[in-house]
Write a protein that holds these residues in place. Sequence first.
Motif, mmCIF file in Angstrom:
data_model
loop_
_atom_site.group_PDB
_atom_site.id
_atom_site.type_symbol
_atom_site.label_atom_id
_atom_site.label_comp_id
_atom_site.label_asym_id
_atom_site.label_seq_id
_atom_site.Cartn_x
_atom_site.Cartn_y
_atom_site.Cartn_z
ATOM 1 N N ARG A 238 47.620 53.956 41.169
ATOM 2 C CA ARG A 238 46.203 53.596 41.233
ATOM 3 C C ARG A 238 45.815 52.686 40.069
ATOM 4 N N ASN A 239 46.259 53.033 38.872
ATOM 5 C CA ASN A 239 45.935 52.217 37.694
ATOM 6 C C ASN A 239 46.596 50.841 37.768
ATOM 7 N N PHE A 240 47.849 50.826 38.233
ATOM 8 C CA PHE A 240 48.565 49.559 38.382
ATOM 9 C C PHE A 240 47.860 48.673 39.417
ATOM 10 N N SER A 241 47.449 49.276 40.542
ATOM 11 C CA SER A 241 46.753 48.534 41.593
ATOM 12 C C SER A 241 45.433 47.968 41.088
ATOM 13 N N THR A 242 44.701 48.770 40.313
ATOM 14 C CA THR A 242 43.421 48.318 39.767
ATOM 15 C C THR A 242 43.597 47.070 38.913
ATOM 16 N N THR A 243 44.609 47.079 38.070
ATOM 17 C CA THR A 243 44.890 45.929 37.209
ATOM 18 C C THR A 243 45.249 44.694 38.034
ATOM 19 N N VAL A 244 46.097 44.891 39.034
ATOM 20 C CA VAL A 244 46.531 43.777 39.882
ATOM 21 C C VAL A 244 45.368 43.205 40.686
ATOM 22 N N PHE A 245 44.558 44.087 41.295
ATOM 23 C CA PHE A 245 43.434 43.623 42.115
ATOM 24 C C PHE A 245 42.429 42.832 41.273
ATOM 25 N N LYS A 246 42.193 43.280 40.047
ATOM 26 C CA LYS A 246 41.275 42.557 39.158
ATOM 27 C C LYS A 246 41.857 41.192 38.782
ATOM 28 N N GLU A 247 43.136 41.166 38.490
ATOM 29 C CA GLU A 247 43.800 39.920 38.106
ATOM 30 C C GLU A 247 43.628 38.848 39.181
ATOM 31 N N TYR A 248 43.877 39.210 40.430
ATOM 32 C CA TYR A 248 43.809 38.215 41.498
ATOM 33 C C TYR A 248 42.375 37.910 41.922
ATOM 34 N N ALA A 249 41.470 38.866 41.733
ATOM 35 C CA ALA A 249 40.049 38.577 41.988
ATOM 36 C C ALA A 249 39.543 37.526 41.005
ATOM 37 N N LEU A 250 40.036 37.581 39.775
ATOM 38 C CA LEU A 250 39.647 36.583 38.776
ATOM 39 C C LEU A 250 40.254 35.213 39.077
ATOM 40 N N VAL A 251 41.489 35.204 39.572
ATOM 41 C CA VAL A 251 42.107 33.936 39.973
ATOM 42 C C VAL A 251 41.291 33.301 41.106
ATOM 43 N N LEU A 252 40.913 34.114 42.090
ATOM 44 C CA LEU A 252 40.098 33.624 43.197
ATOM 45 C C LEU A 252 38.753 33.102 42.697
ATOM 46 N N MET B 138 36.436 45.689 44.099
ATOM 47 C CA MET B 138 36.758 44.915 42.904
ATOM 48 C C MET B 138 36.485 43.437 43.151
ATOM 49 N N THR B 139 36.984 42.934 44.265
ATOM 50 C CA THR B 139 36.834 41.511 44.591
ATOM 51 C C THR B 139 35.383 41.143 44.853
ATOM 52 N N LEU B 140 34.708 41.923 45.695
ATOM 53 C CA LEU B 140 33.350 41.574 46.124
ATOM 54 C C LEU B 140 32.321 41.789 45.015
ATOM 55 N N ALA B 141 32.559 42.733 44.123
ATOM 56 C CA ALA B 141 31.640 42.912 42.998
ATOM 57 C C ALA B 141 31.588 41.645 42.151
ATOM 58 N N ILE B 142 32.756 41.062 41.896
ATOM 59 C CA ILE B 142 32.813 39.830 41.098
ATOM 60 C C ILE B 142 32.218 38.655 41.874
ATOM 61 N N LEU B 143 32.599 38.504 43.136
ATOM 62 C CA LEU B 143 32.130 37.359 43.920
ATOM 63 C C LEU B 143 30.622 37.404 44.153
ATOM 64 N N CYS B 144 30.097 38.574 44.509
ATOM 65 C CA CYS B 144 28.665 38.674 44.814
ATOM 66 C C CYS B 144 27.807 38.601 43.559
ATOM 67 N N ARG B 145 28.381 38.912 42.419
ATOM 68 C CA ARG B 145 27.642 38.806 41.161
ATOM 69 C C ARG B 145 27.485 37.350 40.718
ATOM 70 N N PHE B 146 28.475 36.504 41.017
ATOM 71 C CA PHE B 146 28.467 35.165 40.423
ATOM 72 C C PHE B 146 28.367 34.006 41.417
ATOM 73 N N PHE B 147 28.423 34.289 42.725
ATOM 74 C CA PHE B 147 28.433 33.180 43.683
ATOM 75 C C PHE B 147 27.483 33.411 44.856
ATOM 76 N N ASN B 148 26.983 32.307 45.378
ATOM 77 C CA ASN B 148 26.286 32.278 46.664
ATOM 78 C C ASN B 148 27.171 31.539 47.657
ATOM 79 N N PHE B 149 27.108 31.968 48.917
ATOM 80 C CA PHE B 149 27.958 31.384 49.950
ATOM 81 C C PHE B 149 27.088 30.727 51.020
ATOM 82 N N HIS B 150 27.533 29.546 51.500
ATOM 83 C CA HIS B 150 26.735 28.784 52.462
ATOM 84 C C HIS B 150 27.640 28.329 53.606
#
Length: 538
Positions: free
Chosen positions: A155-169, A496-508
Amino acid sequence: MDRLSQLSSLFSSSSSNLQEYKIQISTFLISILLAYIFLHRWNQRNIKGPKSWPIIGAIIELQMNLHRMHDWLTDYFVESKTFKVQLPNITITFISEPANVEHILKTNFNNYPKGEAFHELMEGFLGDGIFNSDGEMWRQQRKIASLEFASRNLRNFSTTVFKEYALVLSGILHQASVCAKEIDMQELFMRMTLDSICKVGFGVEIGTLAHELPDDNRFAKAFECAISNVMLRFFNPLWRIKRFFNVGSEALLAQSIQVIDEFTYNLIYKRKLELHEVAKSNDSDSSKVKHDILSRFIELSENPDNQLTDKSLRDVIINFFMAGRDTTTSTLTWFIYMIMMNPNVAENIYKELIAFEENQANGYQLGDPKSFTGKLTQFASLLNYDSLGKLSYLHATITETLRLFSAVPQDPKGVLEDDVLPDGTKVKAGGVVAYVPYAMGRMVYNWGPDATSFNPDRWLNKEGLFQSESPFKFTAFQAGPRTCLGKDSAYLQMKMTLAILCRFFNFHLISNHPVNYKMMTTLTMEHGLKLTISNRQS
């Protein structure tokens, strides 16, 4: 000459009579056939579901609606909670009543396996993995996998990985916003989940998610090709002939599986050597401990009781990969589409994230980064398994997306023995029973008069906290003994992904971009999700 003339006249008369007799016989047989067809159709006048024809069943109507099959089934479910579709070689009973779903997924679970037909269709690709097996083989894999998915280390390893790639995206999206570049969100999610699943599952980075969006990874391309071509088997009764002659889609599938197997078996071999060297050196350095799923199953394979061969390890990984990639991509894509169609929902998510950020930062100094990237990274530092659990509205919106756009829109089960469903419907051995999450989420008798409305609030109690529903009513993660083991992991990556995306971006959404699903086992958008990005200012 008179004799010859008489014979000729007699012969002509006989030929004429024979021709007339043939016409009469043909007319009689056609009349019998038409009468039979008429009676066959007349006897179905009160039957719920598609009407069938003699011999061919409802195959014509099915083929005409294949491109919109989930909505075609939904139309019939409005009329009846249970109905049957007769095909040339099998009868499929479709159900949307939670009591019937509970019966096949739990109460009489052993009578409704994946079945031999499904296993044959998917065997070359999924092998004997957990999603393609029944009986004792399935039970053994389920027991081992359930222990691994409950592991805190994973779980901890997955959390780190998911955050890493959410930031790349997020970096790619930020660049797209600066350049006013049109992007395909589904493709980006596909790359992100592919990379993250490879990291969590194999412990390797394949790098398909990058600013230049590389398209030269053999494994990634082979996996995509294999999924597309193995799905064609479900709609092509001649696939075995194509496989025998190794032509068309079957030839492409065989080539793709060869690449997948080469990559996977090489990885298994190398990882075994790495783990052996670490064990041999008695090195206690925790940084060398592998937490990916492959490494854990290799360690478990050393116990002879587990009976895990290299082929078993290959099947475990491919099944995990298949389940975790396309389903998560599908949900993330439909989520973005739905918040674009419902801007009030997007705004509510943003407000929750701002409040979350303020609460999490309370009591210690975060600083005030000047750059957009600095703010994004700082916000991401607040996200972990426990803190994400506080985002009830985000969780509810993901769940509401799954209610209407279940990643697996329908799920068939074989029938071992004759049975009677709770609503009185009789099913015969050798048939198929399929529940349809896509349709179930749209039924008024399941969800009330606003069943077709996108309303995340339906999942929140008076205190604003998330409240779940019966898994036999909300079937996105199956239920009973086959409940999805990766449910928590899927929610973790999506939040993890959507928290970052919805906090900083609008989609059109791009004007006039067609949004409809493609007929696959997962609810993939046929034309992707084309949109533009803008940064949120605050």
